[in-house]
Write a protein that holds these residues in place. Structure first.
Motif, mmCIF file in Angstrom:
data_model
loop_
_atom_site.group_PDB
_atom_site.id
_atom_site.type_symbol
_atom_site.label_atom_id
_atom_site.label_comp_id
_atom_site.label_asym_id
_atom_site.label_seq_id
_atom_site.Cartn_x
_atom_site.Cartn_y
_atom_site.Cartn_z
ATOM 1 N N GLY A 125 0.810 -1.335 -0.010
ATOM 2 C CA GLY A 125 -0.031 -0.062 -0.309
ATOM 3 C C GLY A 125 1.108 1.252 -0.042
ATOM 4 O O GLY A 125 2.059 1.256 0.070
ATOM 5 N N PRO A 126 0.202 2.247 -0.009
ATOM 6 C CA PRO A 126 0.734 3.685 -0.159
ATOM 7 C C PRO A 126 1.456 4.050 1.153
ATOM 8 O O PRO A 126 1.130 3.691 2.226
ATOM 9 C CB PRO A 126 -0.210 4.796 -0.455
ATOM 10 N N LYS A 127 2.387 4.878 1.243
ATOM 11 C CA LYS A 127 3.121 5.061 2.236
ATOM 12 C C LYS A 127 2.614 6.704 2.709
ATOM 13 O O LYS A 127 3.216 7.097 3.923
ATOM 14 C CB LYS A 127 4.702 5.457 2.078
ATOM 15 N N GLN A 128 1.967 7.524 1.971
ATOM 16 C CA GLN A 128 1.031 8.643 2.423
ATOM 17 C C GLN A 128 -0.096 8.577 3.137
ATOM 18 O O GLN A 128 -0.918 8.036 2.777
ATOM 19 C CB GLN A 128 0.937 9.504 1.115
ATOM 20 N N ILE A 129 -0.354 8.916 4.249
ATOM 21 C CA ILE A 129 -1.261 8.671 5.140
ATOM 22 C C ILE A 129 -2.560 9.300 4.594
ATOM 23 O O ILE A 129 -3.709 8.713 4.885
ATOM 24 C CB ILE A 129 -1.258 9.227 6.760
ATOM 25 N N GLU A 130 -2.603 10.328 3.831
ATOM 26 C CA GLU A 130 -3.736 10.717 3.141
ATOM 27 C C GLU A 130 -4.599 10.104 1.941
ATOM 28 O O GLU A 130 -5.569 10.145 1.532
ATOM 29 C CB GLU A 130 -3.330 12.357 2.606
ATOM 30 N N HIS A 131 -3.569 9.067 1.597
ATOM 31 C CA HIS A 131 -4.246 7.873 0.722
ATOM 32 C C HIS A 131 -4.830 6.767 1.396
ATOM 33 O O HIS A 131 -5.632 6.060 0.507
ATOM 34 C CB HIS A 131 -3.134 7.260 -0.214
ATOM 35 N N LEU A 132 -4.780 6.739 2.646
ATOM 36 C CA LEU A 132 -5.373 5.618 3.312
ATOM 37 C C LEU A 132 -6.916 5.853 3.704
ATOM 38 O O LEU A 132 -7.232 6.922 3.920
ATOM 39 C CB LEU A 132 -4.461 5.153 4.647
ATOM 40 N N TYR A 133 -7.664 4.760 3.932
ATOM 41 C CA TYR A 133 -9.118 4.843 4.056
ATOM 42 C C TYR A 133 -9.265 4.677 5.640
ATOM 43 O O TYR A 133 -8.707 4.017 6.306
ATOM 44 C CB TYR A 133 -9.663 3.924 3.369
ATOM 45 N N THR A 134 -10.250 5.473 6.271
ATOM 46 C CA THR A 134 -10.761 5.379 7.585
ATOM 47 C C THR A 134 -12.087 5.053 7.709
ATOM 48 O O THR A 134 -12.863 5.310 6.715
ATOM 49 C CB THR A 134 -10.436 6.673 8.566
ATOM 50 N N ARG A 135 -12.661 4.667 8.768
ATOM 51 C CA ARG A 135 -14.208 4.303 8.940
ATOM 52 C C ARG A 135 -14.928 5.775 8.643
ATOM 53 O O ARG A 135 -15.914 5.671 8.213
ATOM 54 C CB ARG A 135 -14.516 3.956 10.451
ATOM 55 N N GLU A 136 -14.222 6.690 9.228
ATOM 56 C CA GLU A 136 -15.100 8.078 9.255
ATOM 57 C C GLU A 136 -15.081 8.418 7.819
ATOM 58 O O GLU A 136 -16.109 9.197 7.383
ATOM 59 C CB GLU A 136 -14.202 9.100 9.789
ATOM 60 N N MET A 137 -14.222 8.182 6.898
ATOM 61 C CA MET A 137 -14.149 8.957 5.791
ATOM 62 C C MET A 137 -15.154 7.862 4.617
ATOM 63 O O MET A 137 -15.876 8.603 3.891
ATOM 64 C CB MET A 137 -12.780 8.407 4.974
ATOM 65 N N LEU A 138 -15.391 6.740 4.986
ATOM 66 C CA LEU A 138 -16.143 5.924 4.301
ATOM 67 C C LEU A 138 -17.818 6.117 4.809
ATOM 68 O O LEU A 138 -18.398 6.175 3.913
ATOM 69 C CB LEU A 138 -16.042 4.423 4.725
ATOM 70 N N GLU A 139 -17.909 6.264 6.172
ATOM 71 C CA GLU A 139 -19.136 6.803 6.468
ATOM 72 C C GLU A 139 -19.526 8.041 5.909
ATOM 73 O O GLU A 139 -20.706 8.338 5.516
ATOM 74 C CB GLU A 139 -19.271 6.854 8.166
ATOM 75 N N GLN A 140 -18.627 8.859 5.836
ATOM 76 C CA GLN A 140 -18.995 10.422 5.121
ATOM 77 C C GLN A 140 -19.572 10.149 3.663
ATOM 78 O O GLN A 140 -20.173 10.925 3.237
ATOM 79 C CB GLN A 140 -17.797 11.309 5.432
ATOM 80 N N ALA A 141 -18.627 9.420 2.960
ATOM 81 C CA ALA A 141 -18.866 9.151 1.573
ATOM 82 C C ALA A 141 -20.221 8.188 1.258
ATOM 83 O O ALA A 141 -20.967 8.695 0.153
ATOM 84 C CB ALA A 141 -17.811 8.586 0.913
ATOM 85 N N PHE A 142 -20.537 7.398 2.036
ATOM 86 C CA PHE A 142 -21.519 6.230 1.713
ATOM 87 C C PHE A 142 -22.629 6.208 2.823
ATOM 88 O O PHE A 142 -23.310 5.134 3.009
ATOM 89 C CB PHE A 142 -20.865 4.867 1.457
ATOM 90 N N GLY A 143 -22.466 7.264 3.717
ATOM 91 C CA GLY A 143 -23.651 7.246 4.864
ATOM 92 C C GLY A 143 -24.977 6.873 4.526
ATOM 93 O O GLY A 143 -25.594 6.428 5.366
ATOM 94 N N ASP A 144 -25.531 7.446 3.268
ATOM 95 C CA ASP A 144 -26.830 7.289 2.759
ATOM 96 C C ASP A 144 -26.971 6.049 2.174
ATOM 97 O O ASP A 144 -28.212 5.662 1.963
ATOM 98 C CB ASP A 144 -27.115 8.652 1.878
ATOM 99 N N PHE A 145 -26.116 4.886 2.089
ATOM 100 C CA PHE A 145 -26.218 3.775 1.614
ATOM 101 C C PHE A 145 -26.993 2.861 2.845
ATOM 102 O O PHE A 145 -26.971 3.078 3.862
ATOM 103 C CB PHE A 145 -25.111 3.214 1.343
ATOM 104 N N GLU A 146 -27.563 1.932 2.222
ATOM 105 C CA GLU A 146 -28.329 0.737 3.127
ATOM 106 C C GLU A 146 -27.566 -0.234 3.406
ATOM 107 O O GLU A 146 -26.572 -0.735 2.595
ATOM 108 C CB GLU A 146 -29.795 0.472 2.328
ATOM 109 N N ASP A 147 -27.978 -1.074 4.358
ATOM 110 C CA ASP A 147 -27.058 -2.294 4.791
ATOM 111 C C ASP A 147 -25.495 -1.713 5.046
ATOM 112 O O ASP A 147 -24.795 -2.819 4.594
ATOM 113 C CB ASP A 147 -27.497 -3.537 4.062
ATOM 114 N N LEU A 148 -25.329 -0.742 5.277
ATOM 115 C CA LEU A 148 -23.861 -0.173 5.525
ATOM 116 C C LEU A 148 -23.303 -1.104 6.538
ATOM 117 O O LEU A 148 -23.423 -1.094 7.721
ATOM 118 C CB LEU A 148 -23.912 1.026 5.796
#
Length: 207
Positions: free
Chosen positions: A153-176
């Motif tokens: 994987g990448p060495k830059q922390i800004e390229h990595l994924y977090t729970r909060e990042m995914l929740e913000q992007a897909f929080g309106d999806f169902e069965d998340l």
């Protein structure tokens, strides 16, 4: 053809005869098999050498595999032929490709963490657009803890994924469902050893 440093780096990695991440599908993707439809269309985003797109085709899905590396797609075509399945290959950048509207029953994004913070929303908006209502979204990415392991994987922390990042992007999806986990990875030379991931499964709202 693009000649950006990012493209040249990946094209060089994929031009080698061996498969950088092996030929076997990603473990998280395989574990999601019970969620897959028995038929339908699937999109494998930035699918590289095709190991995940080919596996989805083996499950009976009509697969489109998108990647910007011609060397990777050549190996994806060879892998599909080796496995006796067919996939549609599209040479395109995951950020700028014209994602078709509501075209896929499944969209899978597995370790495509070359995206910068500015590019990532473009990719995720395209993926959301491409899903049919009720369609299945599958994402696996390295989490910031991966920097402690250094096993891929990448060495830059800004390229990595977090729970909060995914929740913000897909929080309106169902069965998340978002799961953070650590496990041994054995996916070719590119992913090898104890690793820290965050996984998402969700369905596009039907409304």
């Amino acid at each position: 053809m693009t000649t950006s440093p990012d493209f040249l780096r990946w094209e060089t990695r994929f031009a080698k005869p061996e498969y950088e991440f092996g030929k076997a599908p990603n473990d998280f993707l395989v574990r999601c098999k019970p969620l897959l439809p028995v038929s339908g269309k699937a999109l494998a985003v930035a699918d590289g050498e095709g190991r995940n797109g080919v596996w989805l085709a083996e499950q009976g899905l009509d697969v489109t595999s998108v990647d910007f590396s011609p060397s990777a797609q050549k190996k994806a075509s060879a892998l599909a032929a080796e496995r006796g399945v067919s996939i549609r290959l599209i040479e395109a950048d995951a950020h700028t490709w014209a994602y078709p509207y509501a075209a896929f029953d499944v969209v899978a994004e597995i370790f495509t963490q070359f995206s910068t913070p500015a590019e990532r929303p473009l990719k995720w908006a395209g993926m959301s657009r491409a899903l049919k209502p009720g369609g299945l979204l599958l994402i696996e990415g390295y989490s910031p803890m991966q920097l402690q392991y250094g096993t891929g994987g990448p060495k830059q922390i800004e390229h990595l994924y977090t729970r909060e990042m995914l929740e913000q992007a897909f929080g309106d999806f169902e069965d998340l469902r978002i799961v953070e986990e650590e496990r041994q990875m054995r996916e070719g030379a590119g992913h090898s050893g104890m690793s820290a991931m965050v996984n998402l499964t969700a369905r596009k709202p039907r409304g």
